[in-house]
Design a protein around this motif. Structure first.
Motif, mmCIF file in Angstrom:
data_model
loop_
_atom_site.group_PDB
_atom_site.id
_atom_site.type_symbol
_atom_site.label_atom_id
_atom_site.label_comp_id
_atom_site.label_asym_id
_atom_site.label_seq_id
_atom_site.Cartn_x
_atom_site.Cartn_y
_atom_site.Cartn_z
ATOM 1 N N CYS A 5 -1.506 5.876 -1.334
ATOM 2 C CA CYS A 5 -2.452 6.929 -2.871
ATOM 3 C C CYS A 5 -3.566 7.315 -2.676
ATOM 4 N N CYS A 37 0.730 -1.183 -0.012
ATOM 5 C CA CYS A 37 -0.238 0.009 -0.192
ATOM 6 C C CYS A 37 1.040 1.318 0.364
ATOM 7 N N CYS A 85 -8.798 4.665 -2.143
ATOM 8 C CA CYS A 85 -9.805 3.354 -2.081
ATOM 9 C C CYS A 85 -10.569 3.876 -1.141
#
Ligand code: SF4
Ligand code: SF4
Length: 473
Positions: free
Chosen positions: A297, A294, A300
């Protein structure tokens, strides 16, 4: 995809298929509040990245990392090989700062500042969305035979990718060799600087390879900072996290049924829509917990917020939060670990400031010529021969430079003339003789102090050794 409660997602990475081959990630185009913020931040950073080598402060390039000549400019402040210790301290400060920041805020740097993410997500990926379309269209295009349309799209995309890679390579070179030199090479014409052109094409190839093909693998496999996350993050670090308490509840996540009142069903708020998975540029499912892949960013977060709004549930099921915040509703705390890193950072910055104040504009080095002894001359004079090197770290010329022997009575004769000038950022080197009367020498290896003047102004003091006969010991 991993089932709830199972850890089998840890056995594989999302970008490899079962045969161990690359599983190409087709992230859905992000859209939402966080993506908008990231766009603005990336515009500022891209502007900075492209303009920094062309900005000058006091005649010095704002940022330059000339590793070949070991000359560095940081915020317009020049560092010479003689200042290497300062450069090293600055690098250590940078590392401690990143560690401190990571312990507190996870991979915030990766998602918002890292040039890899900025170029990949905000430049190359957006061109891809523009030419190939969103996720579904990209998947279809990939599966399609090589029709006229596919050839046209691929040729257009790869040509634009190559041109941008070439542009990045030029800017990269401006950081390395200096923008003045780069502009001179361009105006001279590439045929006169073939080796530079070859380097430029190699850099272009590397950037093209990274952004057209290697992509998220940089963050997952190659980046050492990414690998450090496991050591740096703890339960109090704020990262992009799925609120598993809220998302799963007693009955776990479940698809949303029309007109359902989720709060009364015992099911978690996660409607298992996979929007957060489809949007992820590293191909992971954030619901499996914090993962090495991860890059924070925020794509999600936006995707999940859209889904929550659509089913009338509160947003923030995926959000910036620490594990302790999710588990125990704890707020951010300035932990002893953070205090320790902050103290180290403060000490290093204080040391650097002190060293910058003590740093001279001129660096002088006088060394005895290797293999040479002394010469006994008329009138009981002892002579030693030296090489000298004076570095002018400023951009101004220094005129009327000459040496004086401060520790002993004697003379200094520079072979090329006792008075000379040093151009801005230039150096003067040559040979000189120091003569001292034997009666003034107390040992066979005497320490001398030599002063360097510009006119009447003392600009530097240095020491060197002087050999004499053993009888004077
Ligand atoms: S899990 Fe979310 S924040 Fe992390 S890389 Fe994927 S989309 Fe970005
Ligand atoms: S986007 Fe939100 S609701 Fe949909 S699967 Fe992901 S966490 Fe669950």
């Amino acid at each position: 995809m991993a089932e709830q409660g199972q850890d089998n997602f840890r056995d594989t990475i999302g970008t490899l298929n079962e045969e161990g081959k690359r599983a190409w990630v087709f992230p859905k185009k992000p859209d939402g509040k966080w993506y908008e913020y990231r766009k603005y931040v990336s515009y500022v950073l891209l502007l900075f990245l492209f303009s920094a080598p062309f900005i000058k402060i006091g005649g010095n390039q704002f940022l330059m990392f000339n590793v070949l000549e070991r000359r560095f400019n940081i915020f317009g402040y020049p560092f010479w090989p003689q200042d290497f210790h300062l450069f090293v301290i600055m690098m250590i400060i940078g590392v401690v700062f990143v560690i401190l920041f990571t312990v507190a805020f996870g991979r915030l740097f990766c998602g918002w500042v890292c040039p890899q993410t900025i170029f990949m997500e905000m430049v190359f990926r957006r061109i891809e969305y523009w030419i190939d379309g969103d996720r579904g269209k990209q998947i279809r295009l990939k599966k399609m035979p090589w029709t006229k349309e596919k050839i046209k799209k691929r040729a257009l995309k790869w040509s634009i990718f190559f041109l941008i890679s070439f542009l990045i390579a030029n800017v990269f070179l401006a950081y390395l060799i200096g923008s003045d030199q780069l502009i001179r090479y361009i105006t001279d014409g590439p045929s006169k600087h073939i080796s530079t052109l070859v380097s430029l094409l190699i850099f272009t190839g590397v950037f093209y390879f990274i952004f057209a093909w290697f992509r998220e693998q940089v963050c997952i496999i190659a980046c050492p900072y990414g690998r450090l996350q496991g050591v740096l993050l703890d339960n109090k670090s704020i990262v992009v996290a799925y609120d598993h308490k809220r998302g799963e509840k007693e009955e776990g996540r479940a698809k949303f049924k029309k007109n359902e009142e989720r709060a009364t069903t015992g099911k978690g708020d996660c409607i298992d829509c996979f929007a957060c998975v489809h949007v992820c540029p590293t191909g992971i499912d954030i619901r499996n917990g914090t993962q090495l892949e991860c890059v924070n960013c925020t794509a999600c977060i936006d995707a999940c917020d859209h889904m929550m709004e659509a089913v009338n549930l509160p947003t923030g099921l995926i959000r910036y939060a620490s594990e302790d915040n999710i588990e125990k509703k704890e707020k951010f705390k300035f932990t002893p670990r953070l205090k320790g890193y902050t103290a180290v950072l403060g000490i290093l910055i204080a040391v650097l400031i002190g060293m910058l104040f003590l740093r001279n504009d001129v660096e002088a080095r006088i060394l005895r010529l290797p293999g040479q002894l002394y010469e006994h001359k008329a009138d009981n004079m002892i002579s030693n021969v030296y090489t000298f090197k004076l570095v002018n770290k400023t951009i101004e010329d220094i005129n009327d430079v000459h040496f004086k022997l401060a520790s002993h009575k004697g003379t200094i004769e520079v072979v090329s003339g006792n008075f000379f000038d040093i151009s801005g950022q230039g150096l003067a080197e040559g040979t000189l003789f120091i003569e001292i009367n034997a009666s003034a020498i107390k040992s066979d290896k005497e320490q001398l102090e030599v002063e360097v003047y510009s006119g009447d102004e003392l600009i530097e003091t240095t020491v060197t050794s002087f050999l004499g006969p053993r009888t004077y010991r």
